[in-house]
Design a protein around this motif. Structure first.
Motif, short mmCIF file in Angstrom:
data_model
loop_
_atom_site.label_atom_id
_atom_site.label_comp_id
_atom_site.label_asym_id
_atom_site.label_seq_id
_atom_site.Cartn_x
_atom_site.Cartn_y
_atom_site.Cartn_z
N ASP A 64 0.87 -1.17 0.00
CA ASP A 64 0.00 0.00 0.00
C ASP A 64 0.91 1.23 0.00
OD1 ASP A 64 -2.70 1.36 0.84
OD2 ASP A 64 -1.18 2.12 2.23
N ARG A 65 0.66 2.16 -0.93
CA ARG A 65 1.63 3.25 -1.11
C ARG A 65 1.81 4.12 0.15
NH1 ARG A 65 -0.97 5.62 -6.30
NH2 ARG A 65 -2.72 5.03 -5.00
N GLY A 66 0.71 4.42 0.84
CA GLY A 66 0.82 5.26 2.04
C GLY A 66 1.62 4.57 3.14
N ASP A 67 1.30 3.31 3.37
CA ASP A 67 1.99 2.54 4.41
C ASP A 67 3.46 2.34 4.06
OD1 ASP A 67 0.66 2.00 6.70
OD2 ASP A 67 0.54 -0.17 6.38
N TYR A 68 3.71 2.18 2.78
CA TYR A 68 5.09 2.02 2.30
C TYR A 68 5.91 3.26 2.66
CZ TYR A 68 8.84 1.72 -1.22
OH TYR A 68 10.05 1.71 -1.86
N LEU A 69 5.32 4.43 2.43
CA LEU A 69 6.04 5.67 2.74
C LEU A 69 6.26 5.79 4.25
CD1 LEU A 69 4.25 8.15 0.30
CD2 LEU A 69 6.54 7.19 0.10
N ARG A 70 5.25 5.43 5.04
CA ARG A 70 5.39 5.50 6.51
C ARG A 70 6.50 4.57 6.99
NH1 ARG A 70 -0.14 6.93 6.09
NH2 ARG A 70 -0.86 4.83 5.61
N ALA A 71 6.56 3.38 6.38
CA ALA A 71 7.60 2.42 6.78
C ALA A 71 8.99 3.02 6.53
CB ALA A 71 7.45 1.11 5.99
#
Ligand code: UTP
Length: 307
Positions: free
Chosen positions: A270-277
């Motif tokens: 998921d793009r948002g979660d990827y950035l948060r990670a």
């Protein structure tokens, strides 16, 4: 409830990592590259997952791959050309980074062919796994290395038998994105008994806000059930449907328990979660963290002023 020792139970040693999905949420990046190879800071997401399996004592890893998955196999193999070049340069630090992933675990691969769902991907592991309990780690689900989960699940499975799923409490409005578990408490604060499972329920019909996340320790009887499981939601063979059958009838493969995870987890598909990670893990890095945090502080301050 007192967890009982299951003396006759074989020690779990095999991890299965399904990584054959199409990764459509991450197009166009995933057109020719598996989403599991996208870097989280400077390591592909999949390497964190393999490291997690090894950290929990599972060094026999079977990856379920598909079309475009060659880079996954290459990443966990030796790269002699690169190694030679780094040796010639005397760059020991980078050489260690190149060799790290190939020395990590005993890797095996099987191709899924058609991506017919997570349940079908797990079924592809049957010949390799045989009749032992085994772990499943989803290749795009990243558990923060500081919050161990799998080792606890293995411990619960070895004491209780049957199968163990990882659960996380989510906002009721988000439960339609996950498999959802109906649960009963046990004597352990972080362990519940799973009595039913529903794949992606409407919030009004969800039996709880416990979402199933991408870590499982499964009894091998799941293979027999998967063979008989008809395609469900989305025309795919759902792992949740098979687990539901296990939870409904303990005589098939023992009980199903859930370990409730309260740590940090990212869905790197998921793009948002990827950035948060990336932001979280970069902040914690000793080499990159101090500079990156300073920059981030300044950036957030600017953003706040602009509001
Ligand atoms: P996802 O539900 O994230 O599907 O799969 P996906 O196809 O990978 O990604 P999107 O939704 O199109 O963006 C969950 C996990 O199950 C694996 C995926 O690789 C991922 O680790 N999977 C899914 C398989 O191995 N085979 C399948 O047929 C489906």
């Amino acid at each position: 409830m007192v967890l009982r020792m299951n003396e006759s139970h074989p020690r779990i040693s095999k991890a299965v990592i399904p990584a054959a999905g199409l990764g459509t949420r991450f197009l166009p990046a995933t057109k020719a590259t598996p989403k599991e190879m996208l870097p989280v800071v400077d390591k592909p997401a999949i390497q964190y997952v393999v490291e997690e399996a090894v950290g929990a004592g599972l060094s026999d890893v079977l990856m379920i791959t598909g079309r475009n998955k060659r880079p996954l196999e290459d990443h966990f193999d030796r790269n002699y050309e690169l190694e030679e070049a780094l040796i010639k340069k005397g760059d020991q630090e980078r050489l260690a980074k190149v060799q790290e992933s190939s020395d990590l675990a005993t890797m095996h691969y099987v191709r899924q062919g058609d991506p017919r769902g997570l349940g079908h991907a797990v079924l592809c592991a049957a010949p390799h796994v045989g009749n032992e309990p085994f772990a499943v780690l989803l290749g795009d689900d990243l558990i923060d290395p500081r919050d161990p989960l799998l080792a606890r699940m293995v411990e619960v499975q070895e004491r209780e038998g049957g199968s163990v799923v990882a659960l996380m409490e989510v906002e009721p409005s988000q439960i339609h994105l996950y498999g959802c578990a109906a649960v009963e408490p046990t004597g352990d604060a972080d362990v519940v008994k799973v009595t039913n499972l529903v794949e992606k329920p409407d919030p009004a019909e969800a039996p709880s806000n416990y979402a199933v996340i991408g870590r499982y320790v499964l009894d091998a009887s799941v293979f027999g059930i998967l063979r008989e499981t008809e395609p469900g939601r989305g025309g795919e063979i759902q792992l949740t449907d098979a687990l539901q059958k296990l939870a409904a009838d303990e005589s098939v493969g023992g009980p199903v328990h859930g370990v409730v995870f309260k740590g940090r987890r990212y869905d790197t598909g998921d793009r948002g979660d990827y950035l948060r990670a990336i932001v979280r893990l970069a902040c914690e890095r000793e080499d990159l963290g101090p500079d990156f945090r300073n920059w981030l502080r300044g950036y957030v301050t600017e953003e706040m002023q602009g509001l």
